[in-house]
Design an enzyme around this catalytic site. Structure first.
Site, mmCIF file in Angstrom:
data_model
loop_
_atom_site.group_PDB
_atom_site.id
_atom_site.type_symbol
_atom_site.label_atom_id
_atom_site.label_comp_id
_atom_site.label_asym_id
_atom_site.label_seq_id
_atom_site.Cartn_x
_atom_site.Cartn_y
_atom_site.Cartn_z
ATOM 1 N N GLY A 1 0.777 -1.235 0.000
ATOM 2 C CA GLY A 1 0.000 0.000 0.000
ATOM 3 C C GLY A 1 0.803 1.275 0.000
ATOM 4 N N GLU B 1 4.377 -6.215 1.462
ATOM 5 C CA GLU B 1 3.802 -6.613 0.160
ATOM 6 C C GLU B 1 3.586 -5.432 -0.777
ATOM 7 O OE1 GLU B 1 0.039 -8.421 1.023
ATOM 8 O OE2 GLU B 1 0.893 -10.099 2.112
ATOM 9 N N PRO B 2 4.627 -4.663 -1.076
ATOM 10 C CA PRO B 2 4.400 -3.507 -1.954
ATOM 11 C C PRO B 2 4.220 -3.923 -3.412
ATOM 12 C CG PRO B 2 6.736 -3.713 -1.501
ATOM 13 C CD PRO B 2 6.040 -4.795 -0.689
ATOM 14 N N GLY B 3 3.352 -3.237 -4.115
ATOM 15 C CA GLY B 3 3.189 -3.447 -5.552
ATOM 16 C C GLY B 3 3.488 -2.145 -6.279
ATOM 17 N N ARG B 4 2.543 -1.211 -6.168
ATOM 18 C CA ARG B 4 2.626 0.062 -6.887
ATOM 19 C C ARG B 4 3.988 0.752 -6.777
ATOM 20 N NH1 ARG B 4 -1.961 3.044 -7.496
ATOM 21 N NH2 ARG B 4 -2.790 1.898 -5.730
ATOM 22 N N CYS C 1 -15.944 4.494 -26.537
ATOM 23 C CA CYS C 1 -17.293 5.054 -26.529
ATOM 24 C C CYS C 1 -17.894 4.999 -25.133
ATOM 25 C CB CYS C 1 -18.160 4.308 -27.538
ATOM 26 S SG CYS C 1 -17.472 4.452 -29.179
ATOM 27 N N GLU C 2 -17.291 5.761 -24.232
ATOM 28 C CA GLU C 2 -17.758 5.908 -22.850
ATOM 29 C C GLU C 2 -17.321 7.295 -22.397
ATOM 30 O OE1 GLU C 2 -18.828 3.455 -20.412
ATOM 31 O OE2 GLU C 2 -18.599 1.631 -21.600
ATOM 32 N N TYR D 1 -0.603 -1.186 -12.199
ATOM 33 C CA TYR D 1 -2.044 -1.265 -12.459
ATOM 34 C C TYR D 1 -2.415 -0.579 -13.767
ATOM 35 C CZ TYR D 1 -1.817 -2.550 -7.531
ATOM 36 O OH TYR D 1 -1.491 -3.144 -6.352
HETATM 37 N N1 LLP Z 1 -1.234 -6.976 -0.669
HETATM 38 C C1 LLP Z 1 -2.531 -7.190 -0.870
HETATM 39 C C2 LLP Z 1 -3.205 -8.255 -0.127
HETATM 40 C C3 LLP Z 1 -3.241 -6.385 -1.782
HETATM 41 O O1 LLP Z 1 -4.550 -6.586 -1.977
HETATM 42 C C4 LLP Z 1 -2.573 -5.367 -2.494
HETATM 43 C C5 LLP Z 1 -3.270 -4.524 -3.464
HETATM 44 C C6 LLP Z 1 -1.199 -5.203 -2.269
HETATM 45 C C7 LLP Z 1 -0.570 -6.016 -1.344
HETATM 46 C C8 LLP Z 1 -0.371 -4.166 -2.999
HETATM 47 O O2 LLP Z 1 -0.796 -2.865 -2.751
HETATM 48 P P1 LLP Z 1 0.087 -1.661 -3.356
HETATM 49 O O3 LLP Z 1 1.431 -1.690 -2.687
HETATM 50 O O4 LLP Z 1 0.220 -1.875 -4.806
HETATM 51 O O5 LLP Z 1 -0.713 -0.452 -3.047
HETATM 52 N N2 LLP Z 1 -5.891 -1.133 -8.950
HETATM 53 C C9 LLP Z 1 -5.747 -0.172 -7.872
HETATM 54 C C10 LLP Z 1 -4.979 -0.752 -6.715
HETATM 55 C C11 LLP Z 1 -5.575 -2.042 -6.196
HETATM 56 C C12 LLP Z 1 -4.795 -2.635 -5.082
HETATM 57 C C13 LLP Z 1 -5.264 -4.010 -4.768
HETATM 58 N N3 LLP Z 1 -4.518 -4.674 -3.744
HETATM 59 C C14 LLP Z 1 -5.100 1.086 -8.420
HETATM 60 O O6 LLP Z 1 -4.793 1.142 -9.606
HETATM 61 O O7 LLP Z 1 -4.922 2.060 -7.678
#
Ligand code: LLP
Length: 418
Positions: free
Chosen positions: A242, A280-283, A348-349, A375
């Site tokens: 997050g 658990e970072p993604g973004r 078309c939205e 994402y």
């Molecule tokens: N761990 C779990 C269990 C999660 O559900 C998520 C994201 C993450 C880690 C990674 O979170 P991050 O570090 O990326 O914030 N599509 C949306 C974001 C959806 C996030 C879903 N879960 C967007 O584009 O903002």
């Protein structure tokens, strides 16, 4: 290791020190295309790994971007993965992430996905309900295995983020609710077919400060101390991902390393620093290192203003349509300048709208949509009969590889066969 920048003399957009106009000239008709700086991604991931202790784990949330070239770099930096499907699990393994560095989340894992996780021997199945724990125990018993289980609790913490990406409040579908914690602990204490290896939480995405993260992590620590008293012995605590990134509004005060430091300090202050930490970072690992390059199809001047129509739309990057997200859009070959244009895609939205952006007195030929590494492609679709976008991977100032768009003809053929 530069990410997005501008050439100091020509003001042209660069990514990973590659001039994006020159890149397009060498690859005509390749827009819309995601372009990624692999070296920047790897350096950022390595810096986060190094800010933790050797026994801790950065489990990259693969849903943010699952391109093999990217996942292999993140693996090389020492990260593991947080996966949410059997497909993501196989992808992580195929990209070279060892099973013992993989955790699997998800509120509705199928029996097949649980069996796959058991067969591959991953670090932990993160169970999100009493029912799922019971099902995991049954699957493990049937296979003669012991399920390594982490309980994802719902910490009941409200977060200041978009409602669609807040996950840790009591009304969310995610995690085991507080009322169930004693029953989950009792079931784990009484079974031979599952071992509690971790306790986890994920409070939401795009966090601007460490406060909500720590509020949720404190609940995880409290549950841990309570369960230790009941004879359970988790190996790790997982505070989730997050970590927010700056999309240009300048409202992000905490960097990934700040979350890492805060988490380690919390473990120490709670007397839990003998346990491993998982994040658990993604973004934050990929978002700033990717851009979406789009061609301008045409402009349109009306009484309501200047419109700029791109060949990229909400099918390529849905974040503005889905979350009201704002991504900076700039001309490729010059600095942003007044006047502002309303930038839209071809779909078309009405929600296929990227907002108002300073693009200058004349319409540019190409634009760059910034901070699109997370994402973006993973949420892309073929809506309106449009092909998935191309992806270009840069390293050491050059194109390392290109994943071509499947093309519209492939879409036509597949849909005709359906
Ligand atoms: N761990 C779990 C269990 C999660 O559900 C998520 C994201 C993450 C880690 C990674 O979170 P991050 O570090 O990326 O914030 N599509 C949306 C974001 C959806 C996030 C879903 N879960 C967007 O584009 O903002």
């Amino acid at each position: 290791l530069s990410g997005f920048e501008r050439d100091p003399e020509t003001q042209q957009a660069r990514l990973g020190s590659v001039n994006l106009s020159a890149l397009l000239a060498a690859n005509p008709r390749r827009t819309p295309a995601y372009v990624y700086d692999l070296d920047g991604i790897e350096a950022g991931a390595r810096a986060l790994v190094e800010s933790l202790r050797p026994r801790d784990l950065v489990a990259y949330a693969l849903k943010a971007n699952s391109a093999g070239s990217i996942v292999r770099r993140i693996a090389r930096a020492g990260c593991g993965a947080d996966v949410v499907s059997g497909g993501e699990l196989e992808l992580a393994l195929g990209a070279g992430i060892p099973a013992r560095k993989i955790v699997m989340s998800g509120v509705a894992k199928s029996d097949g996905e649980i069996d796959l996780a058991l067969a591959r021997g991953i670090r932990a199945l993160q169970v999100e309900s009493l029912e799922e724990l019971a099902r995991s125990i049954a699957r493990a018993s049937a296979a003669g295995k012991v399920a390594r289980v982490s309980v994802r609790i719902n910490p009941g913490v409200e977060v200041d983020t978009h409602a669609h990406i807040a996950t840790g409040h009591a009304a969310a579908k995610f995690g085991v609710a507080a009322a169930e914690w004693p029953r989950v602990a009792a079931l784990l204490a009484s079974t031979q077919a599952a071992k509690l290896v971790g306790i986890s939480a994920h409070v939401g995405s795009s966090l601007k400060t460490t406060e909500p993260y720590l509020a949720s992590a404190r609940v995880v620590c409290d549950v841990c101390k309570d369960w230790q008293k009941r004879g359970l012995a988790p190996e790790f605590l997982d505070f989730g991902g997050g970590f927010g990134i700056d999309y240009g509004a300048g409202n992000i005060s905490a960097q990934p390393r700040d979350f890492a430091r805060a988490a380690l300090e919390l473990l120490a202050s709670q007397g839990l620093d003998a346990l491993e930490l998982v994040v658990e970072p993604g973004r934050s690992l990929v978002g700033p290192f990717g851009v979406l390059v789009a061609a301008v199809i045409q402009s349109k001047l009306t009484d309501s203003g200047r419109w700029l129509m791109l060949d990229a739309g909400m099918n390529d990057l849905i974040r503005p349509a889905l979350y009201g997200a704002r991504h900076r859009i700039e001309p490729l070959a010059r600095l942003p300048d007044e006047p502002s244009w309303r930038v839209v895609g071809p779909i078309c939205e009405s929600t296929d709208d990227f907002g108002m952006h300073d693009l200058g007195p004349s319409a540019p030929d190409y634009v760059v949509i910034r901070d699109a590494g997370a994402y973006g492609f993973t949420l892309a679709s073929e809506y309106n009969g449009r092909a998935l976008p191309a992806e270009v991977f840069l390293s050491a100032g050059k194109v390392e590889s290109i994943s071509a768009s499947p093309g519209v003809a492939a879409w036509v053929e597949r849909r005709l066969r359906a």
